[in-house]
Design a protein around this motif. Structure first.
Motif, PDB file in Angstrom:
ATOM      1  N   LEU A  68       0.822  -1.205   0.000  1.00 17.81           N
ATOM      2  CA  LEU A  68       0.000   0.000   0.000  1.00 17.81           C
ATOM      3  C   LEU A  68       0.863   1.265   0.000  1.00 17.81           C
ATOM      4  O   LEU A  68       0.534   2.249  -0.664  1.00 17.81           O
ATOM      5  CB  LEU A  68      -0.952  -0.004   1.194  1.00 17.81           C
ATOM      6  CG  LEU A  68      -2.038  -1.088   1.154  1.00 17.81           C
ATOM      7  CD1 LEU A  68      -2.832  -1.097   2.458  1.00 17.81           C
ATOM      8  CD2 LEU A  68      -2.954  -0.916  -0.035  1.00 17.81           C
ATOM      9  N   CYS A  78       2.083   1.787  -3.536  1.00 16.70           N
ATOM     10  CA  CYS A  78       1.011   2.334  -4.378  1.00 16.70           C
ATOM     11  C   CYS A  78       0.751   3.807  -4.052  1.00 16.70           C
ATOM     12  O   CYS A  78       0.497   4.612  -4.940  1.00 16.70           O
ATOM     13  CB  CYS A  78      -0.267   1.523  -4.214  1.00 16.70           C
ATOM     14  SG  CYS A  78      -0.144  -0.139  -4.882  1.00 16.70           S
ATOM     15  N   ILE A 136      -5.071   1.439  -8.871  1.00 19.08           N
ATOM     16  CA  ILE A 136      -5.449   0.106  -8.430  1.00 19.08           C
ATOM     17  C   ILE A 136      -6.928  -0.145  -8.684  1.00 19.08           C
ATOM     18  O   ILE A 136      -7.714   0.789  -8.831  1.00 19.08           O
ATOM     19  CB  ILE A 136      -5.151  -0.103  -6.929  1.00 19.08           C
ATOM     20  CG1 ILE A 136      -5.978   0.850  -6.064  1.00 19.08           C
ATOM     21  CG2 ILE A 136      -3.685   0.019  -6.626  1.00 19.08           C
ATOM     22  CD1 ILE A 136      -5.983   0.500  -4.604  1.00 19.08           C
ATOM     23  N   LEU A 155      -9.907  -2.138  -6.722  1.00 25.10           N
ATOM     24  CA  LEU A 155     -10.211  -2.685  -5.416  1.00 25.10           C
ATOM     25  C   LEU A 155     -11.543  -3.425  -5.514  1.00 25.10           C
ATOM     26  O   LEU A 155     -12.541  -2.842  -5.914  1.00 25.10           O
ATOM     27  CB  LEU A 155     -10.315  -1.510  -4.430  1.00 25.10           C
ATOM     28  CG  LEU A 155     -10.228  -1.809  -2.977  1.00 25.10           C
ATOM     29  CD1 LEU A 155      -9.386  -0.741  -2.335  1.00 25.10           C
ATOM     30  CD2 LEU A 155     -11.587  -1.837  -2.381  1.00 25.10           C
ATOM     31  N   GLN A 165     -16.554  -3.200  -7.645  1.00 22.53           N
ATOM     32  CA  GLN A 165     -15.151  -2.830  -7.844  1.00 22.53           C
ATOM     33  C   GLN A 165     -15.017  -1.325  -7.953  1.00 22.53           C
ATOM     34  O   GLN A 165     -15.893  -0.649  -8.485  1.00 22.53           O
ATOM     35  CB  GLN A 165     -14.564  -3.520  -9.062  1.00 22.53           C
ATOM     36  CG  GLN A 165     -15.166  -3.113 -10.387  1.00 22.53           C
ATOM     37  CD  GLN A 165     -14.520  -3.879 -11.525  1.00 22.53           C
ATOM     38  OE1 GLN A 165     -13.843  -4.866 -11.325  1.00 22.53           O
ATOM     39  NE2 GLN A 165     -14.739  -3.404 -12.736  1.00 22.53           N
ATOM     40  N   ILE A 201      -4.661   5.277  -4.033  1.00 16.50           N
ATOM     41  CA  ILE A 201      -4.672   5.307  -2.573  1.00 16.50           C
ATOM     42  C   ILE A 201      -4.262   6.701  -2.125  1.00 16.50           C
ATOM     43  O   ILE A 201      -3.219   7.210  -2.526  1.00 16.50           O
ATOM     44  CB  ILE A 201      -3.730   4.241  -1.997  1.00 16.50           C
ATOM     45  CG1 ILE A 201      -4.267   2.865  -2.350  1.00 16.50           C
ATOM     46  CG2 ILE A 201      -3.588   4.405  -0.494  1.00 16.50           C
ATOM     47  CD1 ILE A 201      -3.411   1.727  -1.892  1.00 16.50           C
ATOM     48  N   LEU A 207      -9.645   5.750  -0.776  1.00 22.86           N
ATOM     49  CA  LEU A 207      -9.396   5.581  -2.204  1.00 22.86           C
ATOM     50  C   LEU A 207      -9.841   6.818  -2.960  1.00 22.86           C
ATOM     51  O   LEU A 207     -11.016   7.178  -2.945  1.00 22.86           O
ATOM     52  CB  LEU A 207     -10.147   4.351  -2.722  1.00 22.86           C
ATOM     53  CG  LEU A 207      -9.846   3.926  -4.145  1.00 22.86           C
ATOM     54  CD1 LEU A 207      -8.437   3.362  -4.249  1.00 22.86           C
ATOM     55  CD2 LEU A 207     -10.851   2.897  -4.619  1.00 22.86           C
ATOM     56  N   LYS A 258     -11.206  -2.283   5.390  1.00 24.55           N
ATOM     57  CA  LYS A 258     -10.447  -3.412   4.870  1.00 24.55           C
ATOM     58  C   LYS A 258     -11.193  -4.731   5.051  1.00 24.55           C
ATOM     59  O   LYS A 258     -10.987  -5.661   4.286  1.00 24.55           O
ATOM     60  CB  LYS A 258      -9.079  -3.497   5.554  1.00 24.55           C
ATOM     61  CG  LYS A 258      -8.113  -2.430   5.089  1.00 24.55           C
ATOM     62  CD  LYS A 258      -6.771  -2.644   5.748  1.00 24.55           C
ATOM     63  CE  LYS A 258      -5.761  -1.628   5.281  1.00 24.55           C
ATOM     64  NZ  LYS A 258      -4.467  -1.818   5.960  1.00 24.55           N
ATOM     65  N   ILE A 273     -12.926  -5.756   1.871  1.00 23.45           N
ATOM     66  CA  ILE A 273     -12.119  -5.896   0.659  1.00 23.45           C
ATOM     67  C   ILE A 273     -11.726  -7.354   0.461  1.00 23.45           C
ATOM     68  O   ILE A 273     -11.258  -8.009   1.389  1.00 23.45           O
ATOM     69  CB  ILE A 273     -10.858  -5.009   0.752  1.00 23.45           C
ATOM     70  CG1 ILE A 273     -11.255  -3.546   0.851  1.00 23.45           C
ATOM     71  CG2 ILE A 273      -9.947  -5.244  -0.448  1.00 23.45           C
ATOM     72  CD1 ILE A 273     -10.098  -2.614   1.134  1.00 23.45           C
ATOM     73  N   VAL A 320      -7.068  -6.451  -3.840  1.00 24.05           N
ATOM     74  CA  VAL A 320      -6.525  -5.177  -4.319  1.00 24.05           C
ATOM     75  C   VAL A 320      -5.512  -5.534  -5.391  1.00 24.05           C
ATOM     76  O   VAL A 320      -4.576  -6.287  -5.145  1.00 24.05           O
ATOM     77  CB  VAL A 320      -5.845  -4.377  -3.184  1.00 24.05           C
ATOM     78  CG1 VAL A 320      -5.233  -3.105  -3.729  1.00 24.05           C
ATOM     79  CG2 VAL A 320      -6.836  -4.062  -2.081  1.00 24.05           C
TER      80      VAL A 320
END
Length: 116
Positions: free
Chosen positions: A31, A34, A41, A43, A50, A55, A65, A79, A82, A85
């Motif tokens: 992360l 990124c 990305i 997610l 999606q 990030i 996001l 999280k 999710i 990712v």
């Protein structure tokens, strides 16, 4: 709006028994990469929804996001919802490990050097 350097970087959180969870450390490393390199990305949530974006920030429990379009607001996603990712472009995050062999091979080589 520039995303680089914005937000809090996720730190390594010890578990209740004092040990550091390596999966959290590697997740934070990905992360952070990124975040710092403006990697786009995708997610995926458990529900099948999606989101595509960048990030902006993250911590132990959530990811902020940012949208691809600067006019749209950022989304705070927990999280726990999710499932995946995925970077939209190939990244070489573990390139420094290429050609080094496995951890067992490196330990054996080091042990042999120490005995010589």
């Amino acid at each position: 709006m520039t995303r680089k350097g914005k937000g809090k970087k996720g730190g390594v959180q010890p578990s209740p028994n004092g040990e550091i969870d390596r999966s959290v450390r590697e997740q934070n490393r990905f992360l952070n990469y990124c975040l710092n390199n403006d990697v786009e990305i995708t997610l995926y949530l458990e529900s099948g929804t999606q989101f595509i974006g960048y990030i902006v920030s993250f911590d132990l429990k959530a990811i902020l996001l940012g949208a691809k379009n600067a006019n749209k607001p950022s989304r705070l996603i927990q999280k726990s919802y999710i499932s995946l990712v995925r970077p939209n472009t190939p990244i070489e995050l573990f390139i420094e490990y290429r050609g080094m062999g496995t951890a067992r091979q490196r330990k054996r080589a080091k042990r042999c050097q120490d005995h010589d």
